[in-house]
Write an enzyme that holds these catalytic residues in place. Structure first.
Site, PDB file in Angstrom:
ATOM      1  N   HIS A 126     -18.171  13.346  74.104  1.00 21.42           N
ATOM      2  CA  HIS A 126     -17.609  12.486  75.152  1.00 21.42           C
ATOM      3  C   HIS A 126     -17.091  11.143  74.596  1.00 21.42           C
ATOM      4  O   HIS A 126     -17.671  10.560  73.699  1.00 21.42           O
ATOM      5  CB  HIS A 126     -18.659  12.213  76.230  1.00 21.42           C
ATOM      6  N   HIS A 135      -7.548  15.748  61.172  1.00 23.04           N
ATOM      7  CA  HIS A 135      -8.049  17.121  61.030  1.00 23.04           C
ATOM      8  C   HIS A 135      -9.577  17.071  61.065  1.00 23.04           C
ATOM      9  O   HIS A 135     -10.206  16.450  60.205  1.00 23.04           O
ATOM     10  CB  HIS A 135      -7.574  17.720  59.706  1.00 23.04           C
TER      11      HIS A 135
HETATM   12  C1  LIG Z   1     -14.826  14.876  49.528  1.00 21.59           C
HETATM   13  C2  LIG Z   1     -13.681  15.601  48.856  1.00 21.59           C
HETATM   14  C3  LIG Z   1     -12.366  15.325  49.604  1.00 21.59           C
HETATM   15  C4  LIG Z   1     -13.601  15.031  47.450  1.00 21.59           C
HETATM   16  O1  LIG Z   1     -12.601  15.635  46.740  1.00 21.59           O
HETATM   17  P1  LIG Z   1     -12.166  14.961  45.346  1.00 21.59           P
HETATM   18  O2  LIG Z   1     -11.673  13.569  45.589  1.00 21.59           O
HETATM   19  O3  LIG Z   1     -11.243  15.930  44.686  1.00 21.59           O
HETATM   20  O4  LIG Z   1     -13.530  14.778  44.571  1.00 21.59           O
HETATM   21  P2  LIG Z   1     -14.131  15.606  43.353  1.00 21.59           P
HETATM   22  O5  LIG Z   1     -14.134  17.067  43.631  1.00 21.59           O
HETATM   23  O6  LIG Z   1     -13.437  15.116  42.103  1.00 21.59           O
HETATM   24  O7  LIG Z   1     -15.628  15.115  43.347  1.00 21.59           O
HETATM   25  C5  LIG Z   1     -15.991  13.796  43.010  1.00 21.59           C
HETATM   26  C6  LIG Z   1     -17.511  13.718  43.044  1.00 21.59           C
HETATM   27  O8  LIG Z   1     -17.957  13.831  44.398  1.00 21.59           O
HETATM   28  C7  LIG Z   1     -18.816  14.970  44.557  1.00 21.59           C
HETATM   29  N1  LIG Z   1     -18.474  15.606  45.819  1.00 21.59           N
HETATM   30  C8  LIG Z   1     -17.265  16.092  46.180  1.00 21.59           C
HETATM   31  N2  LIG Z   1     -17.302  16.556  47.427  1.00 21.59           N
HETATM   32  C9  LIG Z   1     -18.556  16.366  47.872  1.00 21.59           C
HETATM   33  C10 LIG Z   1     -19.192  16.662  49.072  1.00 21.59           C
HETATM   34  N3  LIG Z   1     -18.526  17.218  50.096  1.00 21.59           N
HETATM   35  N4  LIG Z   1     -20.489  16.327  49.205  1.00 21.59           N
HETATM   36  C11 LIG Z   1     -21.171  15.753  48.171  1.00 21.59           C
HETATM   37  N5  LIG Z   1     -20.601  15.439  46.996  1.00 21.59           N
HETATM   38  C12 LIG Z   1     -19.314  15.764  46.838  1.00 21.59           C
HETATM   39  C13 LIG Z   1     -18.491  15.873  43.364  1.00 21.59           C
HETATM   40  O9  LIG Z   1     -19.597  16.710  43.058  1.00 21.59           O
HETATM   41  C14 LIG Z   1     -18.215  14.854  42.304  1.00 21.59           C
HETATM   42  O10 LIG Z   1     -19.422  14.325  41.826  1.00 21.59           O
HETATM   43  P3  LIG Z   1     -19.651  13.972  40.256  1.00 21.59           P
HETATM   44  O11 LIG Z   1     -18.653  12.896  39.963  1.00 21.59           O
HETATM   45  O12 LIG Z   1     -21.055  13.520  40.219  1.00 21.59           O
HETATM   46  O13 LIG Z   1     -19.368  15.236  39.532  1.00 21.59           O
HETATM   47  C15 LIG Z   1     -13.887  17.148  48.832  1.00 21.59           C
HETATM   48  O14 LIG Z   1     -14.847  17.526  47.863  1.00 21.59           O
HETATM   49  C16 LIG Z   1     -14.326  17.687  50.189  1.00 21.59           C
HETATM   50  O15 LIG Z   1     -15.519  17.768  50.547  1.00 21.59           O
HETATM   51  N6  LIG Z   1     -13.287  18.084  50.984  1.00 21.59           N
HETATM   52  C17 LIG Z   1     -13.474  18.656  52.294  1.00 21.59           C
HETATM   53  C18 LIG Z   1     -12.930  20.080  52.261  1.00 21.59           C
HETATM   54  C19 LIG Z   1     -13.013  20.733  53.611  1.00 21.59           C
HETATM   55  O16 LIG Z   1     -13.992  20.638  54.331  1.00 21.59           O
HETATM   56  N7  LIG Z   1     -11.938  21.411  53.948  1.00 21.59           N
HETATM   57  C20 LIG Z   1     -11.861  22.087  55.222  1.00 21.59           C
HETATM   58  C21 LIG Z   1     -10.547  22.832  55.294  1.00 21.59           C
HETATM   59  S1  LIG Z   1     -10.404  23.742  56.780  1.00 21.59           S
END
Ligand SMILES: CC(C)(COP(=O)(O)OP(=O)(O)OC[C@H]1O[C@@H](n2cnc3c(N)ncnc32)[C@H](O)[C@@H]1OP(=O)(O)O)[C@@H](O)C(=O)NCCC(=O)NCCS
Length: 199
Positions: A126, A135
């Site tokens: 709400h 998104h």
């Molecule tokens: C948060 C996010 C955007 C980061 O992406 P990124 O900028 O490419 O980051 P990286 O993959 O380089 O990760 C950087 C650090 O954050 C950590 N990390 C990334 N995503 C994380 C998450 N969701 N939760 C906890 N830690 C996360 C990685 O393990 C990494 O840690 P390290 O430096 O200790 O190795 C991505 O991981 C994410 O969660 N995206 C959401 C995807 C999603 O839900 N999509 C739905 C589509 S329908």
């Protein structure tokens, strides 16, 4: 007639919602000329002479920035796709171009901006106010009274506690638990969510 722009997996989900709604899909457009068909619907390049008056478009592209750029350049009439099995309050507002997938709940007085994606099984409670091009990924939970700025991406399964404000173009990682306001343009992950990158 309804057309989709973007012939991706995301478009498949939208096509099936439109089919369930009984809205005929006239075809899809994509900038990649090698894609010619999706779920048996024809895919072409966007035609120069697209008839904007009598047709509606949904931009079926998951990337928030690209959806924004396209929506501004296309200058068309935009439709919505709302899954018949989404549970949506009659007091909620959902603006043009937005899509709502199956299993979503949107509760009283929530407002969803233009060209948003409320993905499978997400809930928006709400009085939440979402800007344009947001998104909300599958299974994410927005508790009540949250504001979400333009272009924000909330990852799959993330939880945002009540009353939090999330600034424009912030990214919330999958599975994060957001307990405090989030400035614009930054990425937060974890429980409790901490910043990992951004402006
Ligand atoms: C948060 C996010 C955007 C980061 O992406 P990124 O900028 O490419 O980051 P990286 O993959 O380089 O990760 C950087 C650090 O954050 C950590 N990390 C990334 N995503 C994380 C998450 N969701 N939760 C906890 N830690 C996360 C990685 O393990 C990494 O840690 P390290 O430096 O200790 O190795 C991505 O991981 C994410 O969660 N995206 C959401 C995807 C999603 O839900 N999509 C739905 C589509 S329908």
């Amino acid at each position: 007639m309804m057309y989709l722009y973007g012939a991706s997996g995301h478009a498949k989900v939208i096509i099936e919602i439109l089919e369930m709604m009984g809205i005929p899909v006239a075809g899809l457009f994509d900038d990649n000329s090698t894609v010619t068909e999706l779920l048996k619907y024809s895919v072409t390049l966007f035609p120069d002479n697209f008839e904007r008056e009598n047709n509606e478009l949904i931009i079926s592209i998951g990337n928030n920035k690209i959806r924004k750029e396209l929506s501004l350049s296309l200058n068309g009439r935009f439709g919505t796709a709302i899954h018949p099995k989404a549970n949506i309050s009659g007091r909620a507002v959902i603006k043009e171009g937005s899509v709502v997938m199956g299993g979503v709940t949107i509760n009283a007085d929530a407002r969803i901006g233009k060209h948003c994606i409320i993905n499978s099984n997400a809930s928006v409670d709400h009085d939440c106010v979402l800007g344009d091009y947001v998104h909300i990924s599958p299974n994410a939970v927005l508790c009540g009274n949250i504001t979400v700025g333009e272009g924000v991406h909330i990852g799959a399964g993330a939880i945002v506690i009540p009353g939090v404000n999330i600034g424009n173009w912030a990214v919330i990682g999958a599975g994060a638990v957001v307990t405090k306001d989030v400035p614009g343009g930054i990425t937060m992950v974890g429980n409790p969510a901490k910043r990992i990158s951004g402006l």
